[in-house]
Design a protein around this motif. Structure first.
Motif, short mmCIF file in Angstrom:
data_model
loop_
_atom_site.label_atom_id
_atom_site.label_comp_id
_atom_site.label_asym_id
_atom_site.label_seq_id
_atom_site.Cartn_x
_atom_site.Cartn_y
_atom_site.Cartn_z
N TRP A 67 -9.41 10.76 2.06
CA TRP A 67 -9.06 9.50 1.41
C TRP A 67 -9.30 9.63 -0.09
CZ3 TRP A 67 -10.12 4.09 3.81
CH2 TRP A 67 -9.47 3.99 5.04
N THR A 68 -8.41 9.10 -0.87
CA THR A 68 -8.55 9.12 -2.33
C THR A 68 -9.30 7.87 -2.80
OG1 THR A 68 -6.48 7.93 -2.70
CG2 THR A 68 -6.35 10.34 -2.49
N VAL A 69 -9.71 7.88 -4.07
CA VAL A 69 -10.37 6.71 -4.63
C VAL A 69 -9.41 5.52 -4.59
CG1 VAL A 69 -11.31 5.71 -6.75
CG2 VAL A 69 -11.91 8.05 -6.10
N ALA A 70 -8.13 5.77 -4.77
CA ALA A 70 -7.13 4.69 -4.71
C ALA A 70 -7.12 4.05 -3.32
CB ALA A 70 -5.75 5.23 -5.04
N GLN A 71 -7.26 4.87 -2.27
CA GLN A 71 -7.30 4.31 -0.92
C GLN A 71 -8.58 3.51 -0.71
OE1 GLN A 71 -6.36 8.28 0.85
NE2 GLN A 71 -5.16 7.08 2.32
N TRP A 72 -9.71 4.02 -1.19
CA TRP A 72 -10.96 3.28 -1.04
C TRP A 72 -10.94 2.00 -1.86
CZ3 TRP A 72 -13.85 4.20 2.86
CH2 TRP A 72 -13.98 5.49 3.37
N SER A 73 -10.17 1.98 -2.92
CA SER A 73 -10.10 0.79 -3.78
C SER A 73 -9.39 -0.37 -3.10
CB SER A 73 -9.39 1.13 -5.09
OG SER A 73 -10.14 2.07 -5.84
N LYS A 74 -8.72 -0.11 -1.98
CA LYS A 74 -8.04 -1.18 -1.26
C LYS A 74 -8.94 -1.78 -0.19
CE LYS A 74 -3.60 -0.71 -0.48
NZ LYS A 74 -3.02 -1.51 -1.55
N ARG A 75 -10.25 -1.53 -0.33
CA ARG A 75 -11.21 -2.00 0.65
C ARG A 75 -12.06 -3.12 0.07
NH1 ARG A 75 -16.31 1.18 3.17
NH2 ARG A 75 -16.72 1.48 0.99
N GLU A 76 -12.26 -4.17 0.84
CA GLU A 76 -13.14 -5.25 0.41
C GLU A 76 -14.39 -5.22 1.27
OE1 GLU A 76 -12.96 -9.95 -0.68
OE2 GLU A 76 -11.81 -9.28 1.05
N MET A 77 -15.54 -5.26 0.62
CA MET A 77 -16.80 -5.08 1.32
C MET A 77 -17.73 -6.26 1.11
SD MET A 77 -17.13 -1.17 0.12
CE MET A 77 -16.45 -1.72 -1.42
N ALA A 220 -15.62 4.62 -6.51
CA ALA A 220 -15.23 6.00 -6.82
C ALA A 220 -16.21 7.02 -6.24
CB ALA A 220 -15.10 6.18 -8.32
N SER A 221 -17.39 6.55 -5.81
CA SER A 221 -18.38 7.47 -5.23
C SER A 221 -18.09 7.76 -3.76
CB SER A 221 -19.79 6.88 -5.35
OG SER A 221 -19.94 5.75 -4.48
#
Length: 239
Positions: A67-77, A220-221
């Motif tokens: 998974w790229t940072v862009a993919q993780w950026s579409k996550r709400e936590m 990004a981590s």
């Protein structure tokens, strides 16, 4: 005291010094010990994982390895935070973050069950997603707390067409919002609230000061966290 056991925690040292009549802050204890040339062990709380949970974490991390940072950026936590001040006041807070920043806070009264959690999702998560993502799709992430994993909560997400990220148990090291709450808590210590109203105001101010840049750095981590879990073969990591 230090010479008797060089691997005591700072809390242990401060407690013994206080009992002997020396009033000092944790920061001062740390500084004095470092000046003496000794190393103190600062304990890091890690969840206890059984073999099945360890394997699930490893499998989960392996699946997300590319998974790229862009993919993780579409996550709400989202996460709940319980902050307390001196005797006996405390408050429960719910908040959510993404790579774009934080959403609105919700102060919670009473215990969180499936029904009350779904109310939070309806009145705070959806507006948060609107603020952070607009019309873009996103993946929602929460842990496996009973209110989160309840069948009625799963149905709520299905009815609202929201994708939920599968999540391994006992994995705070994989959740960047844990680090964000640490930032909030540190700022609360500086504020030193004495009343419930002061505590709420301090939490709101601390939360409002979180920048999108801080959130993005935490998101990004994620690739590094994934690699750390794989390297640790599913065991807890430093995050």
């Amino acid at each position: 005291i230090v010479e008797k056991d060089r691997f005591q925690t700072l809390g242990d040292l401060r407690k013994q010094w206080t009992e002997s009549g020396v009033e000092t802050s944790r920061a001062t204890v740390y500084r004095r010990v470092q000046e003496m040339g000794y190393r103190c062990r600062i304990p890091q709380v890690k969840p206890l994982l059984n073999q099945k949970q360890q394997q699930k974490r490893l499998t989960w991390a392996t699946e997300k390895q590319h998974w790229t940072v862009a993919q993780w950026s579409k996550r709400e936590m989202p996460k709940c935070l319980k902050s307390s001040v001196k005797y006996p006041q405390s408050v429960m807070v719910w908040g959510a973050m993404s790579a774009a920043g934080v959403g609105p806070l919700c102060f919670i009264k009473g215990r969180v069950n499936a029904a009350s959690y779904q109310e939070i999702l309806e009145h705070f998560m959806l507006p948060s997603a609107e603020k952070l993502y607009g019309d873009e799709d996103f993946i929602f992430q929460h842990d496996l707390a009973p209110a989160h994993s309840a069948k009625t909560t799963g149905k709520w997400f299905t009815d609202h067409g929201i994708t939920v990220l599968n999540w391994p148990a006992n994995s705070p090291d994989l959740n960047p919002i844990e680090n964000l709450w640490d930032i909030v808590k540190r700022k609360l210590r500086d504020a030193r609230p004495n009343t419930l109203d002061e505590l709420k105001a301090a939490i709101e101010a601390s939360w409002a000061s979180i920048t999108p840049q801080q959130c993005h750095r935490l998101i990004a981590s994620m690739p590094r966290r994934i690699e750390a879990v794989i390297s640790a073969k599913g065991f807890p990591t430093k995050y």
